[in-house]
Design a protein around this motif. Structure first.
Motif, PDB file in Angstrom:
ATOM      1  N   LEU A 223       0.471   4.227  -2.742  1.00  4.67           N
ATOM      2  CA  LEU A 223       0.170   5.636  -2.449  1.00  4.67           C
ATOM      3  C   LEU A 223       1.182   6.552  -3.129  1.00  4.67           C
ATOM      4  O   LEU A 223       0.825   7.555  -3.732  1.00  4.67           O
ATOM      5  CB  LEU A 223       0.174   5.867  -0.934  1.00  4.67           C
ATOM      6  N   LYS A 224       2.455   6.168  -3.019  1.00  2.00           N
ATOM      7  CA  LYS A 224       3.504   6.971  -3.656  1.00  2.00           C
ATOM      8  C   LYS A 224       3.249   7.075  -5.153  1.00  2.00           C
ATOM      9  O   LYS A 224       3.395   8.132  -5.766  1.00  2.00           O
ATOM     10  CB  LYS A 224       4.875   6.323  -3.434  1.00  2.00           C
TER      11      LYS A 224
ATOM     12  N   ILE B 102       0.807  -1.221   0.000  1.00  4.63           N
ATOM     13  CA  ILE B 102       0.000   0.000   0.000  1.00  4.63           C
ATOM     14  C   ILE B 102       0.847   1.282   0.000  1.00  4.63           C
ATOM     15  O   ILE B 102       0.566   2.193  -0.779  1.00  4.63           O
ATOM     16  CB  ILE B 102      -1.030  -0.029   1.152  1.00  4.63           C
ATOM     17  N   PRO B 103       1.886   1.374   0.824  1.00  4.96           N
ATOM     18  CA  PRO B 103       2.705   2.607   0.783  1.00  4.96           C
ATOM     19  C   PRO B 103       3.236   2.899  -0.613  1.00  4.96           C
ATOM     20  O   PRO B 103       3.209   4.037  -1.072  1.00  4.96           O
ATOM     21  CB  PRO B 103       3.854   2.297   1.748  1.00  4.96           C
ATOM     22  N   LEU B 104       3.689   1.848  -1.308  1.00  6.11           N
ATOM     23  CA  LEU B 104       4.193   2.034  -2.661  1.00  6.11           C
ATOM     24  C   LEU B 104       3.072   2.521  -3.577  1.00  6.11           C
ATOM     25  O   LEU B 104       3.265   3.432  -4.397  1.00  6.11           O
ATOM     26  CB  LEU B 104       4.784   0.718  -3.184  1.00  6.11           C
TER      27      LEU B 104
END
Lengths: 327, 567
Positions: A288-289, A284-286
Motif C-alpha cells: 500500500l505504501k 500488504i502494508p508495504l
C-alpha cells in the motif's frame, strides 16, 4: 628521510567517563614508510597513554589491529600513512573503530559475536578418522584439491569484512562473511564428512541467502580472499543438495526462472513465489505504501526484445556446468 | 570472581591449545580452562611461516627419526638433552599426521602426500608446510577443534602470578583485561604455555609485541628456575626496517644471500650448506659482513640482500606469498623484481622455564613450548623445530596433567595472593611516580641489542647487566597514567615491561657467566666452545632478597658424543 607533520583525528570513548564518543586530534611527524600502527604506538607512548587499541604481531598475520582508516576497515599494521595522505590530501587521517561490533573503548571492539557465530555454524573440520586413531596415516589430498581451499584458509579473522558488510549493517544477527568463508573452506575440503549438516546451519534464517552480493567483503579483505566465490559455491551446493525449499533459495530460483523466461523480473508475483500466500499477506502494508508513492511494479511483464540471446546464454551455461560435473 | 578447574592452561597458542585438546581426549571429564591475554588466533604461533619438521619420508625416502635426532643435537651445539630430543623427533610424524587428520591444510606433493622442503641445518628435506603460513593454519586448525570440543576460554585475561603452597600447585591469579577484576583460578594442575621472551630486544626483534615472557617471569618469581637463558636466537633474515621475519623457507626454496659486491658470501662461511647453514652460523656470518663494511648502507642501518628473483614469479607467488606481501607492505619492494633488504633479528628464546620433559620442579605445574626449556633446542634451534616442540610437548603436558589432576587435592589460591596483586597494581597509580613506560622500554631494547646481541664480550655484557639493573631500580618509580578499569592497556604495558626486565637480567647475567661460544651465544673474548668447563645447562633462580642466583646442571647425553660442529 622524508618527513611530514600529519594530523590524526581519532575516535575516543571510555564508557566510564564519557557520555558520548568524541574525536581527539594529534599531530605527529611521520616519515615515509611509517604505518598507522606505528603512529598509534607513538601517540600512546608519548602523547596519550590512555589511547586504547589492540595490536600484536605487527606483521599482518594475527588480525588484532583492524580499525577504520578514513572510513575504510583495514589492518593498522600494514597501512602506510603516506598512502592515506595521498587519498585524504590535507584533511586529518580519521581513525575509528570497526563497524557492526560494540565499541568497548576507543578503537577496541567486542569481537565475541563473531566467535559465537563460528561456534554455532560448526566452523571446524569433522574428519572421517576417529580421534583415537589419529596420527597414523595421512589423508591423500591432490594439489588441485588443496588449491580449492588454499586461499580461504588465509583468513585471519581480522573482522574487516564483518565491519564492511552491508548486510551486517542492517542485521547484526546475520551470519557474516568470515563465517560463510569458513563454511566454504570446510565444505570443500575433501576430508570433511559433515558438509550437509553444516550447510543446514548456514542456510538457516539470517544465513547464506541473506547476502546481497555487494562484494564489499571481497573489496576490503586484507588477505585478498575471493569471499564471494565461496558464498556462491555454498549456494550452488545448497541446490545440489536439494536444500532449495527455504525462502532465500526460492528467491534465487525465481530470479533464475524469470530471467530465463522473460529476460526481466516479474516483480508483482515475486513475493507470492518467494514467501508464499501467508508471507505475501504480511507485505500488504508495504504494498500500500508503495502504491501511495506510485512505486507499484507493473502488473504484466513483457519479454525483453533480445530474449533469444538470453536463452542461448542459459543453454551455454547449462552445458558448461554439465561438462564440469562430468569431469 | 573465583574459578576452580582441574587444569588451567595459560596461553592459547599452538602449545596451549594442543594441551587442551589432549587433556580432554585423555579424560573427557577434566574441567579445562584456557586463559590468554589475546584471542587464541592472535597468538604468535600464527607468525610461524616456514613449517614443521617430521621424518615422514614423503620427499627423501631414506629420511629417519634418527637423522632428525642427530640434526637437532648437532644444530643445538650438543647442549640439548638427548633423551628429550629422541622423544621430540620420534613423536614428530605422529603429531604432524594428527594435525593433518584434524584438518590442517598442508601443501601437497603430486602424489597427494604432505609436501616437505629443505630447511636450515638438516641433511634431509623434512619440513612439512602450508605455503609460508604454516603456523597460521596449524593455530586455526587447533582453535577450530577447541571450539568443537567446547573448551572453556578466558580470552583477554593477563597472568599476574603463579601460586603454590610449598611446592604444590594452587593455580594462578589473573586480571580480566576488560574489567580489571583480579580473579583467582584455583587449579589442581597448571600448564604454562606463554611463548617466548625475545621481544626484550624490542626494535631488533621479529616477535609480537606481547612476547614478553609473562609465564617465565611468573614462574621465576614463584621460585622455579630458568634454564639456558643466555641462548637467544637471531634469525638471519629480518626485514631491514621493521625486524619482521622473512622465513627460512625463502632460502629453503633456493634464495641467495648477497653482500654489496653481489657475492654469495655464505660460500666463505659454510661452503657445503651455503645459505642453509644453521641460523646461528648464518646470522653471525651476516653480522660479520656488515661489520666488515660489506653491507649496503641506508638510513635504517646497514643491511644485506636476500635475492629470490631467480626463483621466478610462479614459485614466489605459490610458495612464498606472505613474504611477498610483507616485503611490499613494509619495504615497498616486490621480491619478484628486486632483492629484499635483510639483517639478523632477535627471534627465539631457547632458554626458559626449567622442565624435565614438561614437568617443572613444582608438583602439578608444567611448562611447554618457547616459555619452557626442556631442552630440545640446546644452544640453537633448527628452523621447523619450534612448531614441532609445541605440538609434541603440548600433547605430552595435556595428557600428563589430565592424568595427574584426579590424583591431586584441590588447594585454593589464597586470598592474600589476590590482595597482593591488587596492591601492586594500585601502587603504580601514585602521583609521586614519574618514570614513563615508553622511555624505559626503548632503553631496555637498546641495552639488550647493543650489548647482549649476536657478538658479545665481557665489557659489553657487564654494561648490559648494569643497564638492566638500573632500569629495574627505576621501574619502582614507573607511573600508570591511565587510571581507568576498562581495558587499561597502559597497565599491561607496565606489567609486560616488569616481566621483560626480570628476564633481561637473567639473559645478560648468564651470558656474562658463560665464558665460551656455543650455538647462538657467541663471545668475541672466548670464541671457542669449551666442553670441559661449559658443557652444562645454566640455571637462574630468584633468591629471597630478589637477587638472581646462578648455578648449573648437567646435560643428558645419549648415543651421540661431543663432536666439532661444521657445516
Amino acid at each position: 628521510m622524508e618527513r611530514r607533520e600529519v594530523s590524526f583525528r581519532i575516535y575516543r570513548y571510555n564508557p566510564q567517563v564519557d557520555r558520548h564518543p568524541f574525536y581527539d586530534n594529534f599531530k605527529v611527524a611521520a616519515e615515509r614508510g611509517i604505518t598507522v600502527l606505528r603512529v598509534l604506538n607513538h601517540i600512546k607512548e608519548n602523547l596519550e597513554p590512555r589511547l586504547t587499541f589492540r595490536a600484536y604481531c605487527q606483521a599482518g598475520i594475527c588480525g588484532s589491529c583492524a580499525v577504520r582508516v578514513n572510513g575504510v576497515s583495514k589492518l593498522a599494521c600494514t597501512t602506510q600513512v603516506w598512502d592515506e595522505l595521498a587519498e585524504s590530501g590535507d584533511e586529518p587521517i580519521l581513525l575509528e573503530p570497526l563497524n557492526n561490533l560494540e565499541v568497548i573503548r576507543d578503537l577496541l571492539v567486542d569481537i565475541d559475536p563473531l566467535l559465537e557465530k563460528l561456534k554455532s555454524n560448526s566452523s571446524w573440520l569433522t574428519s572421517s578418522i576417529p580421534e583415537q586413531q589419529m596420527g597414523h596415516k595421512e589423508h591423500i589430498v591432490s594439489e588441485t584439491e588443496f588449491e580449492v581451499i588454499d586461499s580461504a584458509s588465509d583468513c585471519i579473522l581480522c573482522a574487516s569484512c564483518y565491519s564492511e558488510c552491508s548486510m551486517m549493517g542492517v542485521n547484526r544477527r546475520y551470519i557474516s562473511p568470515p563465517v560463510l568463508l569458513k563454511a566454504f573452506r570446510m565444505n570443500n575440503d575433501t576430508r570433511e564428512t559433515l558438509a550437509g549438516e553444516r550447510l543446514k546451519q548456514v542456510t538457516a534464517d539470517h544465513g547464506l541467502w541473506d547476502c546481497t552480493h555487494c562484494y564489499r567483503c571481497v573489496e576490503h579483505c586484507c588477505k585478498k580472499i575471493p569471499i564471494m566465490d565461496g558464498i556462491h559455491r555454498l549456494r550452488e551446493e545448497a541446490f545440489e543438495r536439494r536444500m532449495s525449499g527455504s525462502e532465500g533459495a526460492r528467491h534465487a530460483q525465481v530470479f533464475f526462472d524469470d530471467i530465463r523466461d522473460n529476460g526481466r523480473l516479474k516483480e508483482m508475483t515475486l513475493p507470492l513465489r518467494t514467501k508464499g500466500v501467508a508471507g505475501s499477506l504480511a507485505m500488504i502494508p508495504l504494498a500500500l505504501k508503495m502504491a501511495i508513492k506510485m512505486r507499484t511494479p507493473p502488473l504484466f511483464t513483457k519479454k525483453i526484445p533480445g530474449i533469444k540471446r538470453v536463452r542461448e546464454l542459459y543453454l551455454r551455461l547449462e552445458k558448461l556446468n554439465a561438462e564440469r560435473q562430468s569431469s | 570472581m573465583d574459578h576452580t578447574f582441574d587444569l588451567v592452561i595459560v596461553g592459547a597458542g599452538g602449545g596451549g591449545l594442543m594441551a587442551a585438546l589432549e587433556a580432554l581426549r585423555t579424560n573427557p571429564q577434566t574441567s579445562v580452562a584456557v586463559i590468554s591475554k589475546v584471542y587464541p588466533t592472535r597468538s604468535h604461533t600464527s607468525a610461524a611461516q616456514g613449517g614443521v619438521n617430521a621424518a615422514l619420508a614423503n620427499k627423501d625416502k631414506d629420511d629417519t627419526v634418527e637423522l632428525h635426532v642427530f640434526d637437532t643435537i648437532k644444530g643445538g651445539d650438543y647442549l640439548a638433552d638427548q633423551d628429550a630430543v629422541e622423544y621430540l623427533c620420534s613423536q614428530a610424524p605422529l603429531v604432524v599426521r594428527e594435525l593433518e587428520n584434524l584438518g590442517a591444510p598442508f601443501s601437497r606433493f603430486p602424489d597427494g602426500t604432505i609436501a616437505q622442503r629443505p630447511f636450515g641445518g638438516t641433511v634431509k628435506d623434512r619440513c612439512c608446510y602450508c605455503a609460508d603460513k604454516t603456523g597460521h593454519t596449524l593455530l586455526h586448525t587447533l582453535f577450530e577443534q577447541c571450539l568443537r570440543r567446547g573448551v572453556k576460554f578466558f580470552n583477554e585475561y593477563f597472568l599476574l602470578s603463579l601460586e603454590h603452597d610449598d611446592g604444590e600447585c594452587q593455580g594462578v591469579v589473573a586480571i580480566n583485561m576488560r574489567s580489571s577484576a583480579i580473579e583467582a583460578f584455583s587449579a589442581r594442575t597448571v600448564i604454562l604455555a606463554t611463548g617466548g621472551h625475545a621481544k626484550m630486544y624490542w626494535n631488533r626483534s621479529s616477535n609480537a609485541a606481547g612476547n614478553t615472557g609473562d609465564g617465565q617471569a611468573a614462574a621465576f618469581r614463584s621460585g622455579i628456575s630458568l634454564k639456558d637463558m643466555e641462548f637467544i636466537q637471531f634469525h638471519p633474515t629480518g626485514l631491514r626496517k621493521s625486524g619482521l621475519l622473512v622465513t627460512e623457507a625463502a632460502r629453503g626454496e633456493g634464495g641467495y644471500l648477497l653482500n654489496r659486491h653481489g657475492e654469495r658470501f655464505m660460500a666463505r662461511y659454510a661452503p657445503q650448506k651455503m645459505e642453509l647453514g644453521p641460523r646461528d652460523l648464518v646470522a653471525r656470518s651476516m653480522e660479520t659482513e656488515i661489520l666488515e663494511g660489506n653491507g649496503f648502507t641506508s638510513a635504517a642501518g646497514s643491511y644485506l640482500e636476500l635475492d629470490l628473483r631467480h626463483l621466478g614469479a610462479g614459485t614466489i607467488k605459490k610458495k612464498l606469498p606472505q613474504i611477498r606481501e610483507l616485503s611490499m607492505n613494509f619495504e615497498g619492494i616486490d621480491p619478484i623484481e628486486e632483492p629484499i633488504p635483510v639483517r639478523p633479528t632477535a627471534h627465539y628464546s631457547m632458554g626458559g622455564i626449567d622442565v624435565n620433559m614438561a614437568q617443572t620442579a613444582l608438583c602439578g605445574i608444567y611448562a611447554i613450548g618457547e616459555c619452557a626449556c626442556v631442552s630440545v633446542h640446546g644452544a640453537n634451534r633448527l628452523g621447523g623445530n619450534s612448531l614441532l616442540d609445541i605440538l609434541v610437548f603440548g600433547k605430552l603436558a595435556g595428557r600428563e596433567a589430565a592424568l595427574e589432576a584426579p590424583r591431586r587435592a584441590s588447594r585454593p589460591v589464597s586470598p592474600h595472593a589476590l590482595k597482593n596483586a591488587a596492591a601492586e597494581i594500585k601502587s603504580y597509580i601514585s602521583h609521586k611516580r614519574y618514570e614513563r613506560y615508553g622511555i624505559m622500554r626503548e632503553e631496555m631494547g637498546k641495552a639488550m641489542a647493543d650489548n647482549a646481541g649476536i657478538y658479545r664480550t665481557e665489557v659489553k655484557l657487564r654494561q648490559a647487566v648494569e643497564d638492566i639493573s638500573t632500569l629495574r631500580d627505576r621501574f619502582r618509580h614507573i607511573r600508570l597514567f591511565d587510571t581507568g578499569t576498562v581495558y587499561n592497556t597502559n597497565l599491561f604495558q607496565i606489567l609486560e615491561l616488569k616481566n621483560m626486565l626480570d628476564l633481561a637480567l637473567c639473559v645478560s647475567m648468564t651470558s656474562l657467566e658463560r665464558q665460551e661460544s656455543r650455538g647462538a651465544h657467541y663471545r668475541d673474548d672466548f670464541p671457542r666452545r669449551n666442553d670441559n668447563a661449559w658443557h652444562k645447562h645454566s640455571l637462574c633462580t630468584q633468591s629471597s632478597d630478589g637477587d638472581v642466583k646462578l648455578c648449573s646442571t648437567a646435560v643428558t647425553m645419549g648415543k651421540y658424543g661431543l663432536e666439532a660442529r661444521s657445516y
